[in-house]
Enzyme design. Structure first.
Site, PDB file in Angstrom:
ATOM      1  N   SER A  14       0.794 -44.582  27.594  1.00 55.35           N
ATOM      2  CA  SER A  14       1.215 -45.890  28.129  1.00 55.35           C
ATOM      3  C   SER A  14       2.733 -46.003  28.216  1.00 55.35           C
ATOM      4  O   SER A  14       3.449 -45.671  27.259  1.00 55.35           O
ATOM      5  CB  SER A  14       0.689 -47.013  27.238  1.00 55.35           C
ATOM      6  OG  SER A  14       1.241 -48.237  27.658  1.00 55.35           O
ATOM      7  N   SER A  16       4.070 -48.992  28.748  1.00 56.83           N
ATOM      8  CA  SER A  16       4.374 -50.390  28.402  1.00 56.83           C
ATOM      9  C   SER A  16       5.465 -50.502  27.329  1.00 56.83           C
ATOM     10  O   SER A  16       6.371 -51.328  27.468  1.00 56.83           O
ATOM     11  CB  SER A  16       3.112 -51.117  27.947  1.00 56.83           C
ATOM     12  OG  SER A  16       2.254 -51.301  29.043  1.00 56.83           O
ATOM     13  N   LYS A  63     -10.373 -54.676  27.679  1.00 58.63           N
ATOM     14  CA  LYS A  63      -9.976 -55.961  28.276  1.00 58.63           C
ATOM     15  C   LYS A  63     -11.087 -57.015  28.212  1.00 58.63           C
ATOM     16  O   LYS A  63     -10.819 -58.196  28.014  1.00 58.63           O
ATOM     17  CB  LYS A  63      -9.530 -55.760  29.729  1.00 58.63           C
ATOM     18  CG  LYS A  63      -8.235 -54.963  29.829  1.00 58.63           C
ATOM     19  CD  LYS A  63      -7.782 -54.758  31.259  1.00 58.63           C
ATOM     20  CE  LYS A  63      -6.613 -53.795  31.294  1.00 58.63           C
ATOM     21  NZ  LYS A  63      -6.102 -53.554  32.639  1.00 58.63           N
ATOM     22  N   ASN A  84      -5.536 -58.991  29.635  1.00 57.90           N
ATOM     23  CA  ASN A  84      -4.670 -57.845  29.338  1.00 57.90           C
ATOM     24  C   ASN A  84      -3.441 -58.281  28.549  1.00 57.90           C
ATOM     25  O   ASN A  84      -2.604 -57.449  28.214  1.00 57.90           O
ATOM     26  CB  ASN A  84      -4.238 -57.144  30.636  1.00 57.90           C
ATOM     27  CG  ASN A  84      -3.198 -57.928  31.391  1.00 57.90           C
ATOM     28  OD1 ASN A  84      -3.271 -59.156  31.465  1.00 57.90           O
ATOM     29  ND2 ASN A  84      -2.213 -57.255  31.938  1.00 57.90           N
ATOM     30  N   ASP A  99      -2.771 -58.725  35.281  1.00 61.03           N
ATOM     31  CA  ASP A  99      -3.059 -57.636  36.236  1.00 61.03           C
ATOM     32  C   ASP A  99      -3.254 -58.206  37.639  1.00 61.03           C
ATOM     33  O   ASP A  99      -2.802 -57.621  38.635  1.00 61.03           O
ATOM     34  CB  ASP A  99      -4.360 -56.900  35.864  1.00 61.03           C
ATOM     35  CG  ASP A  99      -4.180 -55.951  34.697  1.00 61.03           C
ATOM     36  OD1 ASP A  99      -3.063 -55.471  34.479  1.00 61.03           O
ATOM     37  OD2 ASP A  99      -5.184 -55.693  33.999  1.00 61.03           O
ATOM     38  N   GLY A 120     -14.791 -49.450  44.087  1.00 62.89           N
ATOM     39  CA  GLY A 120     -14.926 -49.520  42.634  1.00 62.89           C
ATOM     40  C   GLY A 120     -15.265 -50.940  42.219  1.00 62.89           C
ATOM     41  O   GLY A 120     -14.964 -51.899  42.947  1.00 62.89           O
ATOM     42  N   ALA A 121     -15.916 -51.060  41.050  1.00 54.74           N
ATOM     43  CA  ALA A 121     -16.396 -52.375  40.617  1.00 54.74           C
ATOM     44  C   ALA A 121     -16.160 -52.594  39.127  1.00 54.74           C
ATOM     45  O   ALA A 121     -16.922 -53.306  38.472  1.00 54.74           O
ATOM     46  CB  ALA A 121     -17.878 -52.517  40.972  1.00 54.74           C
ATOM     47  N   GLY A 122     -15.100 -51.987  38.577  1.00 55.47           N
ATOM     48  CA  GLY A 122     -14.796 -52.151  37.152  1.00 55.47           C
ATOM     49  C   GLY A 122     -13.905 -53.361  36.913  1.00 55.47           C
ATOM     50  O   GLY A 122     -13.778 -54.247  37.763  1.00 55.47           O
ATOM     51  N   TYR A 208      -1.077 -44.596  39.284  1.00 61.31           N
ATOM     52  CA  TYR A 208       0.359 -44.507  39.551  1.00 61.31           C
ATOM     53  C   TYR A 208       0.924 -43.166  39.091  1.00 61.31           C
ATOM     54  O   TYR A 208       0.282 -42.425  38.360  1.00 61.31           O
ATOM     55  CB  TYR A 208       1.121 -45.665  38.880  1.00 61.31           C
ATOM     56  CG  TYR A 208       0.864 -45.806  37.404  1.00 61.31           C
ATOM     57  CD1 TYR A 208      -0.171 -46.603  36.946  1.00 61.31           C
ATOM     58  CD2 TYR A 208       1.648 -45.140  36.465  1.00 61.31           C
ATOM     59  CE1 TYR A 208      -0.434 -46.736  35.598  1.00 61.31           C
ATOM     60  CE2 TYR A 208       1.407 -45.268  35.114  1.00 61.31           C
ATOM     61  CZ  TYR A 208       0.363 -46.067  34.685  1.00 61.31           C
ATOM     62  OH  TYR A 208       0.102 -46.187  33.343  1.00 61.31           O
ATOM     63  N   GLY A 228       0.017 -47.568  42.202  1.00 60.48           N
ATOM     64  CA  GLY A 228      -0.086 -48.655  41.236  1.00 60.48           C
ATOM     65  C   GLY A 228       1.146 -48.930  40.400  1.00 60.48           C
ATOM     66  O   GLY A 228       1.094 -49.753  39.479  1.00 60.48           O
TER      67      GLY A 228
HETATM   68  N1  LIG Z   1      -1.536 -49.911  38.029  1.00 61.92           N
HETATM   69  C1  LIG Z   1      -1.934 -50.777  37.111  1.00 61.92           C
HETATM   70  O1  LIG Z   1      -1.165 -51.632  36.665  1.00 61.92           O
HETATM   71  C2  LIG Z   1      -3.344 -50.724  36.604  1.00 61.92           C
HETATM   72  C3  LIG Z   1      -3.867 -51.854  35.967  1.00 61.92           C
HETATM   73  C4  LIG Z   1      -5.198 -51.781  35.501  1.00 61.92           C
HETATM   74  C5  LIG Z   1      -5.934 -50.600  35.666  1.00 61.92           C
HETATM   75  N2  LIG Z   1      -5.374 -49.517  36.275  1.00 61.92           N
HETATM   76  C6  LIG Z   1      -6.174 -48.281  36.495  1.00 61.92           C
HETATM   77  O2  LIG Z   1      -7.342 -48.635  37.196  1.00 61.92           O
HETATM   78  C7  LIG Z   1      -8.328 -47.640  36.985  1.00 61.92           C
HETATM   79  C8  LIG Z   1      -9.691 -48.283  36.823  1.00 61.92           C
HETATM   80  O3  LIG Z   1      -9.717 -49.062  35.660  1.00 61.92           O
HETATM   81  P1  LIG Z   1     -10.997 -49.962  35.302  1.00 61.92           P
HETATM   82  O4  LIG Z   1     -10.715 -50.564  33.969  1.00 61.92           O
HETATM   83  O5  LIG Z   1     -11.320 -50.867  36.426  1.00 61.92           O
HETATM   84  O6  LIG Z   1     -12.117 -48.831  35.165  1.00 61.92           O
HETATM   85  P2  LIG Z   1     -13.660 -49.012  34.967  1.00 61.92           P
HETATM   86  O7  LIG Z   1     -13.943 -50.385  34.458  1.00 61.92           O
HETATM   87  O8  LIG Z   1     -14.085 -47.839  34.195  1.00 61.92           O
HETATM   88  O9  LIG Z   1     -14.277 -48.918  36.490  1.00 61.92           O
HETATM   89  C9  LIG Z   1     -14.265 -47.760  37.194  1.00 61.92           C
HETATM   90  C10 LIG Z   1     -15.008 -47.957  38.552  1.00 61.92           C
HETATM   91  O10 LIG Z   1     -14.728 -46.810  39.311  1.00 61.92           O
HETATM   92  C11 LIG Z   1     -15.953 -46.200  39.728  1.00 61.92           C
HETATM   93  N3  LIG Z   1     -15.723 -44.753  39.675  1.00 61.92           N
HETATM   94  C12 LIG Z   1     -15.255 -44.027  38.633  1.00 61.92           C
HETATM   95  N4  LIG Z   1     -15.116 -42.732  38.982  1.00 61.92           N
HETATM   96  C13 LIG Z   1     -15.515 -42.642  40.274  1.00 61.92           C
HETATM   97  C14 LIG Z   1     -15.600 -41.565  41.200  1.00 61.92           C
HETATM   98  N5  LIG Z   1     -15.262 -40.313  40.864  1.00 61.92           N
HETATM   99  N6  LIG Z   1     -16.040 -41.836  42.458  1.00 61.92           N
HETATM  100  C15 LIG Z   1     -16.384 -43.075  42.813  1.00 61.92           C
HETATM  101  N7  LIG Z   1     -16.339 -44.152  41.981  1.00 61.92           N
HETATM  102  C16 LIG Z   1     -15.901 -43.926  40.723  1.00 61.92           C
HETATM  103  C17 LIG Z   1     -17.028 -46.673  38.783  1.00 61.92           C
HETATM  104  O11 LIG Z   1     -18.253 -46.640  39.463  1.00 61.92           O
HETATM  105  P3  LIG Z   1     -19.671 -46.812  38.690  1.00 61.92           P
HETATM  106  O12 LIG Z   1     -19.852 -48.298  38.494  1.00 61.92           O
HETATM  107  O13 LIG Z   1     -20.638 -46.235  39.664  1.00 61.92           O
HETATM  108  O14 LIG Z   1     -19.567 -46.049  37.433  1.00 61.92           O
HETATM  109  C18 LIG Z   1     -16.507 -48.093  38.451  1.00 61.92           C
HETATM  110  O15 LIG Z   1     -16.970 -49.014  39.411  1.00 61.92           O
HETATM  111  C19 LIG Z   1      -7.855 -46.811  35.781  1.00 61.92           C
HETATM  112  O16 LIG Z   1      -7.393 -45.561  36.268  1.00 61.92           O
HETATM  113  C20 LIG Z   1      -6.706 -47.660  35.222  1.00 61.92           C
HETATM  114  O17 LIG Z   1      -5.731 -46.857  34.573  1.00 61.92           O
HETATM  115  C21 LIG Z   1      -4.098 -49.562  36.776  1.00 61.92           C
END
Ligand SMILES: NC(=O)c1ccc[n+]([C@@H]2O[C@H](COP(=O)([O-])OP(=O)(O)OC[C@H]3O[C@@H](n4cnc5c(N)ncnc54)[C@H](OP(=O)(O)O)[C@@H]3O)[C@@H](O)[C@H]2O)c1
Length: 263
Positions: A14, A16, A63, A84, A99, A120-122, A208, A228
Site C-alpha cells: 500500500s 497510502s 471494506k 474505506n 473511493d 466486474g461486480a465487487g 494502477y 487507477g
Molecule cells: N485505484 C484505486 O484507488 C482502487 C480503489 C479500490 C480498489 N481498487 C482495485 O480494484 C480491484 C477490485 O477490487 P474489489 O474489492 O472490487 O475486488 P472484488 O470484490 O474481489 O471483485 C472482483 C470482481 O472482479 C471479477 N473478476 C476477478 N477476476 C476476474 C477475471 N480474471 N476475469 C473476469 N472477472 C474477474 C469478479 O468476478 P466474480 O464475481 O465472477 O468472481 C468480481 O466481480 C483490486 O485490484 C483493487 O486493488 C483500486
C-alpha cells in the site's frame, strides 16, 4: 501525536502511508500513518481502538466488514455498503466511502458522457456504480458470474453476465476486476471487448502503476485512457480531509500528496 493506519490483507504494497505521511509532513502536522495487516475480520474495530487510532483507511478484503462494524456510517457509504475510511469522533468510529468520489474526480478530465459499462461486480464496482448514478450517468454492470449481481439488481441497475449481454454503445468502459493485475488476461472475452471499445470514447482501469492488457487494447483502439492512480490519489485526499475535519483545502492536500507519487 495523531496516529492513522491502513487496514487490509495484504498491506505491504500500500502506498497510502507514503501519501498521508508526506501530506502531514508538508502541512506541519504532528502525526504518523502506519500499516496494519488484519487477518481476522472481527478484529478490525477492536484493533482500531487498541492502537488508539484517530483514523484509518480500509482496503481489500475488509471494506464490507468495516461497514458492518463501525458505530455509524455517513454519506454515500450508506448506499454502497462498504467503507474505506474510519474516523474517530469522541469514542465512536464513523465510516465513510471516499473511493466513489475519488473515482468521479479521476474521470473529471474525460469529456461529456451519457452512459458507462462496469466490468466486474465487487466492492469497487458498487462504489463506482453508485457515484455514476448520483451524477446522472446511466450504468450497466457486466460480470462473468451471477453471484455478485444481486446487490446491483436490488439497487435497480441493469446487470448481466457475459452470456446474456446484448451489446450496445457505451461512452465509458471501466475495468474493476483484477484481470491483468498479476496475469495477462482481459476482464471479458476479447471479441466482446473489442466491439465495446470500437463504440466507446473512454476507458478506465482501477488497477494502477501498470499497463494492463485492458488499457493497452483501449489505447491501441484510440480511446482516451486512464489507470487507477488518480482514483487512489483522490480517495486519499478526501480521506485526509475527513481525518482533519476540513482544516485544509482539497487543492493543498492534493499538491502535497502528488509529490509523494514522484518518489
Ligand atoms: N485505484 C484505486 O484507488 C482502487 C480503489 C479500490 C480498489 N481498487 C482495485 O480494484 C480491484 C477490485 O477490487 P474489489 O474489492 O472490487 O475486488 P472484488 O470484490 O474481489 O471483485 C472482483 C470482481 O472482479 C471479477 N473478476 C476477478 N477476476 C476476474 C477475471 N480474471 N476475469 C473476469 N472477472 C474477474 C469478479 O468476478 P466474480 O464475481 O465472477 O468472481 C468480481 O466481480 C483490486 O485490484 C483493487 O486493488 C483500486
Amino acid at each position: 501525536m495523531l496516529l492513522f493506519s491502513i487496514f487490509g490483507e495484504p498491506v505491504t504494497h500500500s502506498i497510502s502511508p507514503r501519501l498521508h505521511n508526506n501530506a502531514m509532513c508538508d502541512l506541519k502536522i504532528n502525526g504518523c500513518y502506519v500499516r496494519q495487516a488484519i487477518t481476522e475480520p472481527s478484529m478490525l474495530i477492536p484493533t482500531f481502538h487498541a492502537m488508539q487510532l484517530d483514523g484509518a483507511n480500509v482496503t481489500v478484503p475488509h471494506k464490507e466488514v468495516a461497514f458492518a462494524q463501525c458505530d455509524e456510517v455517513r454519506g454515500i457509504a450508506q448506499n454502497i455498503g462498504a467503507v474505506n475510511t474510519l474516523v474517530k469522533e469522541k469514542n465512536k468510529v464513523i465510516g465513510y466511502n471516499t473511493d466513489a468520489e475519488g473515482f468521479y474526480k479521476a474521470i473529471a478530465s474525460f469529456g461529456e458522457m451519457q452512459n458507462a459499462l462496469i466490468l466486474g461486480a465487487g466492492g469497487t464496482a458498487k462504489a463506482i456504480a453508485i457515484i455514476l448514478r448520483q451524477y446522472g450517468i446511466k450504468t450497466h454492470i457486466l460480470n462473468r458470474s451471477t453471484s455478485r449481481l444481486d446487490f446491483f439488481k436490488e439497487q435497480g441497475f441493469a446487470c448481466t453476465t457475459w452470456e446474456n449481454f446484448e451489446i450496445k454503445p457505451y461512452d465509458l468502459i471501466i475495468n474493476t476486476t483484477s484481470a491483468g493485475l498479476k496475469d495477462i488476461s482481459l476482464p471479458c472475452p476479447e471479441l466482446l471487448l473489442e466491439t465495446l471499445f470500437s463504440q466507446a470514447k473512454y476507458a478506465f482501469d482501477v488497477i494502477y502503476n501498470q499497463s494492463t492488457p485492458f488499457l493497452t487494447k483501449a489505447h491501441h483502439l484510440g480511446l482516451t485512457c486512464k489507470d487507477g492512480k488518480e482514483m487512489l490519489l483522490y480517495q486519499a485526499v478526501l480521506a485526509f480531509d475527513l481525518f482533519f475535519h476540513q482544516r485544509f483545502t482539497l487543492n493543498t492536500i492534493e499538491a502535497s500528496m502528488r509529490k509523494a507519487f514522484e518518489y
